[in-house]
Design a protein around this motif. Structure first.
Motif: not given
Length: 366
Positions: A22-34
């Motif tokens: 859940a924490l990882l998914r939360q971070w990927t919401q604001v991070a770009d693919d690179s």
């Protein structure tokens, strides 16, 4: 000195894994693919992305230009082979565009011209074994000719172009527009613009072309029966009564004869309708005009059957007109329904079945 950490030594539980995910998914919401790929390329797969899915640019390519080779590489499913056809592999009588709008210039009877916003419907036949047509060619044909031709000239040129481009046997183009004419009041001398819904249609079927004009004419119809009953009440009982009348619409469709030496102008078609039924609705009205209109209606009471026959008489007596159709709708003020009539002459408009919305379409939009 060794520091003992019980968290490192113990096996993570399912709850620990769910919390971390859940924490990882939360971070990927604001991070770009690179950023995600830099941390661990396997994260894209872990988070539900397709394996080895490429990272696309999210920026619009302002400097990208298209050359012939690139255009050739573009897929064209609409013009694909018969193997791509879905459904029954049969001929389609009409396929094309509707309500494509652009300004078209129309010639007037006095020699001047008028630019009007026009709605275009253009269709062609599509033979079996052909997947589809390139509809943008219909629009391009109109833009090519709209600035250098008038009225039927635009339709003729456009139809020639896209029948050739689309390799069709039959084709139809219709242009709809609102045509303004100055109308003088009955007695006051005031004048104003009356707008007429007009359509020009060019049809080629089995190698034969027909030019067709459609006009909606709006008039008042006073019921003859109601008029006589009102007069009876006045005469025998001294009772004031008024006959009922209502706004009514006639749609007149005419085939224009190619061998006629004289042009049937828009103004002429309106004039034919006025001569048949003179109780046209008014534009500018003062008290003397309103009284005159009441007198005009009393002098011309008509049932819907009368109206259809009067319009037909005017059309049949003009050598510039071939086949024709007259549809009338008297939108009753006495009844909660309309009174309607349809009259045709010649094979062009003869039909067994009627569109269920045909008579309801006879309305005055204002």
């Amino acid at each position: 000195m060794n520091v003992y950490s019980p968290v490192v030594d113990r096996n993570p539980s399912r709850d620990d894994a769910e919390a971390a995910l859940a924490l990882l998914r939360q971070w990927t919401q604001v991070a770009d693919d690179s950023e995600i790929t830099d941390l661990d390329p396997a994260l894209l797969k872990l988070l539900g992305a397709a394996q080895d899915y490429p990272i696309f640019s999210r920026q619009y390519p302002e400097g990208f230009s298209v050359d012939d080779a690139y255009k050739t590489s573009l897929p064209d499913l609409q013009n694909g082979p018969a193997s791509l056809i879905r459904g029954e592999n049969v001929r389609i009588q009409h396929v094309g565009i509707s309500n494509f709008r652009l300004p078209i210039s129309y010639r007037l009877k006095n020699g001047s011209s008028l630019m009007l916003e026009t709605s275009v419907t253009g269709t062609v036949s599509l033979e079996a074994d052909k997947k589809g047509i390139n509809m943008s060619r219909i629009m391009r044909s109109f833009y090519i000719h709209a600035e250098k031709s008038f009225s039927f000239g635009v339709i003729e040129a456009a139809l020639n172009d896209y029948m050739s481009d689309l390799e069709s046997f039959d084709a139809r183009i219709q242009m709809r527009f609102s045509f303004p004419m100055t109308v003088t009041s009955l007695r006051s001398g005031l004048s104003g613009y009356q707008y007429y819904d007009l359509a020009l249609e060019l049809v080629e079927q089995n190698g034969v072309r027909q030019r067709i004009a459609h006009l909606d004419y709006v008039y008042s119809s006073t019921c003859p029966c109601s008029l006589e009953l009102s007069e009876h009440a006045r005469q025998f009982r001294g009772q004031l009564a008024t006959p009922h009348s209502q706004r009514s619409v006639a749609r007149v469709s005419v085939v224009l004869e190619d061998d006629s030496d004289d042009c049937l102008w828009f103004e002429d078609l309106v004039g034919l309708c006025r001569s048949a039924v003179p109780t046209e609705t008014q534009v500018m009205v003062k008290r003397e005009d309103e009284q005159a209109f009441a007198e005009l209606n009393a002098a011309n009471p008509i049932f819907v059957e009368d109206a259809a026959r009067l319009f037909a008489e005017a059309m049949a007596g003009d050598a510039r007109i071939g086949d024709f159709r007259v549809m009338c709708s008297h939108q009753e003020s006495l009844h909660s329904h309309d009174a309607v009539a349809l009259l045709t002459q010649g094979p062009t408009f003869a039909q067994t079945s009627l569109d269920p919305t045909l008579f309801p379409s006879l309305i005055h939009r204002g």
